[in-house]
Design a protein around this motif. Structure first.
Motif, PDB file in Angstrom:
ATOM      1  N   ASN A  48       0.823  -1.197   0.000  1.00 48.58           N
ATOM      2  CA  ASN A  48       0.000   0.000   0.000  1.00 48.58           C
ATOM      3  C   ASN A  48       0.865   1.257   0.000  1.00 48.58           C
ATOM      4  OD1 ASN A  48      -2.167  -1.717   0.182  1.00 48.58           O
ATOM      5  ND2 ASN A  48      -2.623  -1.262   2.309  1.00 48.58           N
ATOM      6  N   GLU A  49       0.293   2.344  -0.473  1.00 45.65           N
ATOM      7  CA  GLU A  49       0.963   3.636  -0.446  1.00 45.65           C
ATOM      8  C   GLU A  49       1.218   4.049   1.003  1.00 45.65           C
ATOM      9  OE1 GLU A  49       0.098   8.258  -1.757  1.00 45.65           O
ATOM     10  OE2 GLU A  49      -1.514   6.791  -1.851  1.00 45.65           O
ATOM     11  N   ASP A  79      -4.888   0.449   6.345  1.00 48.34           N
ATOM     12  CA  ASP A  79      -6.220   0.030   5.918  1.00 48.34           C
ATOM     13  C   ASP A  79      -6.071  -0.635   4.548  1.00 48.34           C
ATOM     14  OD1 ASP A  79      -6.072   2.103   4.007  1.00 48.34           O
ATOM     15  OD2 ASP A  79      -7.361   3.440   5.156  1.00 48.34           O
ATOM     16  N   ASP A  80      -7.142  -0.816   3.828  1.00 50.99           N
ATOM     17  CA  ASP A  80      -7.077  -1.521   2.551  1.00 50.99           C
ATOM     18  C   ASP A  80      -6.320  -0.747   1.470  1.00 50.99           C
ATOM     19  OD1 ASP A  80      -8.481  -3.638   3.594  1.00 50.99           O
ATOM     20  OD2 ASP A  80     -10.432  -2.902   2.917  1.00 50.99           O
ATOM     21  N   GLU A  81      -6.205   0.570   1.644  1.00 51.01           N
ATOM     22  CA  GLU A  81      -5.606   1.382   0.596  1.00 51.01           C
ATOM     23  C   GLU A  81      -4.260   1.990   0.948  1.00 51.01           C
ATOM     24  OE1 GLU A  81      -8.484   4.286  -0.536  1.00 51.01           O
ATOM     25  OE2 GLU A  81     -10.060   2.800  -0.781  1.00 51.01           O
ATOM     26  N   LYS A  82      -4.050   2.318   2.238  1.00 53.96           N
ATOM     27  CA  LYS A  82      -2.846   3.041   2.614  1.00 53.96           C
ATOM     28  C   LYS A  82      -2.243   2.520   3.903  1.00 53.96           C
ATOM     29  CE  LYS A  82      -4.309   7.273   0.407  1.00 53.96           C
ATOM     30  NZ  LYS A  82      -4.701   8.672   0.561  1.00 53.96           N
ATOM     31  N   GLU A  83      -0.941   2.723   4.024  1.00 55.70           N
ATOM     32  CA  GLU A  83      -0.218   2.465   5.265  1.00 55.70           C
ATOM     33  C   GLU A  83       0.130   3.841   5.845  1.00 55.70           C
ATOM     34  OE1 GLU A  83       4.024   0.644   6.807  1.00 55.70           O
ATOM     35  OE2 GLU A  83       3.386   0.264   4.749  1.00 55.70           O
TER      36      GLU A  83
END
Length: 136
Positions: free
Chosen positions: A5-6, A122-126
């Protein structure tokens, strides 16, 4: 398994990243010398708007600490965790997370360094934040 993740800071302007060495970003009053974290536009000491942004050194001394086993509402990190107050050579004390899960390896006045580490994902970012890591 590595997280692809980003990586983004939990809040912009708290620490320099991804540059190294990592340091906390503070405001320094050019009138009276007061240091403030996080940054702000006015000095709480002399009430002027003469604040300049600077970065603290990356090492300090752990003055106080505690272990948290019952997190505040909305906390998304790992439990238990520890927080500490670190005094930097510039003369300011700042509270923050440590890298330790329990207080067993922490001692008053030990040297720590600022690192950038995962706060939660989360599912999209760190989301990354500053933490205090005991110096070896």
């Amino acid at each position: 398994m590595e997280n692809s993740n980003e990586r983004v800071p939990v809040q912009a302007g708290l620490f320099n990243w991804p540059e190294e060495p990592h340091g906390l970003i503070v405001s320094k009053c050019s009138t009276c010398g007061e240091l403030v974290f996080p940054t702000q536009d006015y000095c709480p000491e002399c009430c002027t708007e003469t604040m300049e942004t600077t970065t603290l050194t990356s090492k300090g001394k752990l003055k106080s600490f505690t272990e948290i086993t019952a997190p505040p509402p909305g906390f998304k990190g790992t439990i238990p965790y520890t927080v500490g107050i670190v005094e930097f050579p510039e003369g300011i004390r700042i509270i923050g997370l440590t890298t330790e899960n329990t207080v067993e390896s922490l001692v008053p006045n030990m040297e720590v360094e600022v690192i950038i580490n995962t706060a939660f994902a989360d599912d999209e970012k760190e989301y990354v934040t500053y933490k205090y890591k005991p110096s070896k």
